[in-house]
Design an enzyme around this catalytic site. Structure first.
Site, mmCIF file in Angstrom:
data_model
loop_
_atom_site.group_PDB
_atom_site.id
_atom_site.type_symbol
_atom_site.label_atom_id
_atom_site.label_comp_id
_atom_site.label_asym_id
_atom_site.label_seq_id
_atom_site.Cartn_x
_atom_site.Cartn_y
_atom_site.Cartn_z
ATOM 1 N N GLY A 69 -20.694 67.951 -14.739
ATOM 2 C CA GLY A 69 -20.364 66.724 -14.400
ATOM 3 C C GLY A 69 -21.668 65.614 -14.192
ATOM 4 N N GLY A 104 -23.661 62.446 -12.566
ATOM 5 C CA GLY A 104 -24.329 61.986 -11.670
ATOM 6 C C GLY A 104 -25.184 60.379 -12.205
ATOM 7 N N GLY A 105 -25.410 59.801 -11.227
ATOM 8 C CA GLY A 105 -25.588 58.322 -11.281
ATOM 9 C C GLY A 105 -26.195 58.792 -12.521
ATOM 10 C CB VAL A 122 -24.719 67.731 -12.254
ATOM 11 C CG1 VAL A 122 -24.950 68.586 -10.858
ATOM 12 C CG2 VAL A 122 -24.619 66.363 -12.025
ATOM 13 C CG ASP A 150 -22.008 54.250 -6.486
ATOM 14 O OD1 ASP A 150 -20.903 53.701 -6.036
ATOM 15 O OD2 ASP A 150 -22.988 55.289 -7.287
#
Ligand code: NAG
Ligand code: NAG
Ligand code: NAG
Length: 842
Positions: A529, A531-532, A536, A647
């Site tokens: 996915g 990440g910030g 990843v 967050d």
């Protein structure tokens, strides 16, 4: 007539019988069966029972023994909580317990010989009805002087080997008088055994488990208002609800209790030195937990100046600058003699002593000793205490050559050590930062081997990005930010920098090639996915360990700062409910963070998937809620630096193979100094819409209470199985928070519950969670509970919940208004998949 007479006779017989039965019942009920008076004596085959019927007092025999002892037990005689005549048994069944004519409660054998007595002297001797004893509902046997009405003796203050809620463990600072809990000698012999527990070190009280009363076997470390500093998981985990109080006469006492009146637990010290806890869920079901000290738990496992780390092999090591006192013993894993300072690593203080020179004359100022910090340490034994603040604690210690180390805890204050440091342990969570006095020569070192150092990372990143200016710029921004934190949030000099240095130094480095191999060259199939600040990937190290690799995307402008932030924040943290950083990779073209791999991905993948959410039954969901709360509690309170995550949302909660939650993604987190309780503001509002409280979304104000708000939203999502934003398409455009509030006011909050978890057994518990969630999302920040209160509410330590006030959804309309004047289109807000949504503050 004869017939009649016969009838009357039968009637009166019936009447008398009925009366007799009634009177007996009445007598039975009124002469309470929980009391021993001077008229009653309890023989071997009789018992008395507390009014609530939970406790009984009577004679019993241990397994494989015919000895008779007078005891109190809970529910059944396998749960013995107190014994009167433990040192002297009655050998047959002729024993009796009664009030002696001198007023004492006694146990006598068949020959009227007193085998046990409360040994009191009553002022009113040889009067009948001097005293009476009552077995109370909490299991306390209380002897009362009937002339004064005062309690003159009770079993709770004369314990055997068991502790129950409401029992105290006391010690008096002035008189030295203390209470002891003593184990049985063996499973079949209740006389005093080898192990005992008492409260010690009254400057900063803690519990000690002794062997033969003289040798410390295990110590909990001092109580700091929340936990025992030396047992971050062992005791506090199981026995929440501890409380330390003290009386004006110098008596300290520790108690534990449950706010939930149905909760009950007994803790025993077993004959072989374990703590055994039975936690009763109800009258029939209970769970037994054995807590036995192991490895590093044993007192002084590694000797003086020896550091014990249960995760390393061998477990004992000497601090840098120290060496084993006896190398031969040490190499045979006999650690008892511990470590001594190496000759070449002498302290300036000692050199001065050796020179017989009490002044600083002739000694170079540069040569002054300093401190090296060790994080997550068990507080060594024999701490001295002073009321100095953190800075003065350091200064005073440095100024006094006897002072070998110091540590600071905001509850206990300044602790310092003037004796050899003993009983040290390296924890992975909890404990304190221990500042060890080291010679000047040792202060400069530290950048050894394959270890990262802060400026090194930055230098490499500078090269990496290729645009030196950008790197310098980011570096300066970051430095400024750190400096600003330090300046605005604490007027005092802080040791934050020192700690950053320390932890980063310990962070393992991974080579790029190794990670490329592990992730099949960052193959798209391995991508988990985004990440910030970048994708990843899943990977396998050569040793088979599964990892998650977060790669800084080259296209990410925000990335560098967030990457740095994440490294700095998370490298300092370790907690069961936080994702664990295994290391990082900083090479010219690549910056990556390596995390433990979470097989179950993130919470949103389960919660918002119609099929997979069935996996999450209420027990799992509650465990997730509690875990997240504990993770946040650690961020806010338990690590010395306070961290606001900023967050929190379902996609940032990862799940391990047992569905335990782990908070991840610290790219936006902010650090506060430990003793600051503060609110900060930012011009740039970054976070995820729907999880942001109004004061942050609209004014850029953030504090611990912002995380509490996000937690509240998460909680409501978990209970309802619906995304906070899933309501936006509806005509009435309510958020989940607004919807929950509406249902609350309509007294219909039950319809918020996800049908998948709807079960009458859990209904009360689920509704309580929703209530807590609503308290977290209240509009007024000061009305929102702190996360520590939330945890206590969740585990039912707090029984009465205040009604929630106005929740913070009404601002939504305003928010939309303010948004529409912004550059971006409002519709982007309603897309929860957007990780980062920026709006300018006003
Ligand atoms: C009571 O006093 C006697 C004699 O002094 C002593 O042997 C006994 O241990 C005492 N009992 C208790 C329970 O303290
Ligand atoms: C370990 O060393 C201590 C101190 O020299 C000694 O007293 C003890 O007997 C040793 N223990 C063992 C198991 O050898
Ligand atoms: C150092 O500290 C100890 C313990 O508080 C104290 O007894 C001693 O007097 C101090 N020494 C000096 C030189 O201040």
């Amino acid at each position: 007539m004869g017939f009649l007479s016969h009838q009357t006779h039968t009637d009166s017989f019936l009447f008398i019988t009925t009366l007799f039965i009634f009177v007996s019942i009445h007598l039975c009920l009124s002469s309470a069966n929980d009391t021993i008076t001077s008229n009653t004596s309890i023989e071997d085959n009789h018992t008395i029972t507390s009014n609530n019927t939970n406790f009984k007092l009577g004679f019993f025999s241990p397994p494989n023994s015919t000895n008779r002892y007078v005891a109190i037990w809970y529910l059944s005689d396998s749960n013995i909580v107190w014994i009167a005549n433990r040192e002297q048994a009655v050998k047959d069944s002729s024993g009796v317990i009664k009030i002696h004519k001198d007023g004492n409660l006694v146990v006598m054998d068949g020959r009227n010989y007193i085998v046990w007595s409360t040994n009191l002297t009553f002022s009113t001797k040889y009067v009948t009805n001097i005293s009476s004893a009552q077995l109370q509902d909490k299991g306390n046997l209380v002897l009362r002087d009937d002339n004064t009405g005062e309690t003159v003796w009770d079993s709770f203050t004369h314990p055997a080997d068991a502790a129950m809620p409401m029992m105290k463990i006391t010690a008096n600072k002035f008189t030295g008088k203390k209470m002891e809990y003593v184990s049985w000698k063996s499973p079949t012999d209740p006389s005093s055994g080898d192990y005992s527990v008492s409260m010690e070190r009254l400057a900063a009280p803690e519990l000690f488990l002794w062997y033969k009363k003289t040798r410390p076997y295990y110590r909990t470390g001092p109580w700091n208002g929340r936990t025992f500093l030396g047992s971050p998981t062992m005791l506090t985990e199981y026995l929440y609800g501890w409380r330390l109080d003290h009386d004006p006469d110098g008596t300290n006492y520790l108690t534990y209790n449950f706010a939930d009146p149905d909760a009950f637990a007994i803790v025993w010290i077993t004959y072989d030195g374990k703590l055994r806890m039975a936690k009763f869920l109800n009258q029939k079901n209970f769970a037994t937990i054995d807590i036995s000290p192991k490895d590093c738990d044993f007192y002084g496992a590694c000797g003086p100046f020896g550091n014990c780390d249960p995760s390393s092999k061998p477990i004992c090591s000497c601090f840098e600058g120290f060496e084993p006192r006896n190398v031969q013993e040490w190499s045979k894993k006999n650690w008892t003699s511990g470590c001594v300072r190496k000759k070449e690593a002498q302290l300036q203080c000692d050199r001065l002593k050796n020179l017989n020179n009490n002044s600083n004359n002739g000694v170079d100022e540069v040569q002054q000793d300093g401190f090296k910090v060790f994080n997550n340490m068990k507080v060594p034994d024999f701490a001295e205490r002073s009321d100095d603040d953190l800075d003065n604690c350091r200064t005073s210690c440095l100024a006094n050559c006897s002072c070998l180390a110091y540590a600071y805890d905001s509850y206990i204050g300044c602790m310092f050590w003037i004796t050899d440091l003993i009983d040290l342990e390296q924890f992975s969570i909890g404990g304190v930062d221990l500042f060890l006095r080291v010679p000047h020569s040792q202060l400069a070192t530290g950048n050894k081997g394959r270890r990262v150092n802060k400026s090194l990372i930055i230098a490499i990143i500078a090269g990496a990005i290729g645009i030196v200016a950008l790197a310098i710029c980011a570096y300066i921004t970051w430095q400024k930010w750190t400096a600003k934190q330090a300046r605005t949030l604490s007027q005092k000099k802080t040791t934050v920098g020192e700690q950053n240095q320390m932890k980063l130094d310990e962070l393992p480095l991974f080579e790029f090639q190794k990670l490329a191999t592990a992730t099949n060259n960052f193959h798209a199939e391995n991508m988990l996915g985004k990440g910030g600040f970048g994708p990843v990937y899943k990977g396998h190290l050569e040793d088979g360990q599964e990892i998650a690799v977060k790669r800084l995307s080259k296209a990410s402008g925000q990335g560098l700062e967030e990457f740095m932030n994440e490294v700095v924040v998370i490298s300092k943290l370790q907690h069961r409910n936080l994702v664990r950083l295994l290391g990082c990779c900083v090479e010219p073209d690549e910056q990556m963070l390596v995390y433990e791999f979470m097989p179950n991905k993130s919470l949103d993948a389960f919660l918002f998937d119609p099929q997979r959410r069935k996996v999450l039954d209420w027990k799992k969901r509650f465990n997730i809620i509690e875990g997240i709360a504990r993770g946040i509690l650690y961020l806010h309170r338990d690590s010395r630096l306070r961290i606001i995550h900023r967050d929190l949302k379902a996609s940032n909660i990862l799940l391990d193979d047992a569905m335990n939650p782990k908070i991840s993604d610290f790219g936006l987190a902010r650090i506060f100094r430990g003793d600051e309780d503060h609110e900060a503001s930012t011009k740039k509002v970054i976070g995820t819409y729907g999880y942001m409280p109004p004061e942050y979304a609209m004014e850029g104000l953030f504090s611990e209470k912002s995380d509490v708000y996000s937690f509240g939203v998460l909680l409501l999502e978990i209970v309802s199985g619906r995304k906070n934003t899933s309501f936006y398409n509806h005509r009435q455009s309510l958020s989940l928070v607004g919807y929950a509030w509406k249902l609350w006011n309509e007294n219909n909050v039950i319809s918020l519950i996800d049908p998948e978890i709807m079960d009458p057994i859990f209904e009360k518990n689920i509704l309580r969670c929703i209530h807590i969630g609503l308290l977290c999302v209240q509009e007024l920040t000061k009305e929102r509970p702190t996360i520590s209160t939330v945890v206590l509410m969740l585990i039912s330590e707090i029984t009465h919940l205040p009604p929630p006030g106005q929740v913070a959804f009404v601002h939504k309309q305003n928010l939309y208004n303010s948004e529409s004047s912004q550059k971006s289109h409002p519709s982007t807000r309603s897309n929860n998949n957007l990780t980062l949504t920026e709006i300018e503050g006003r």
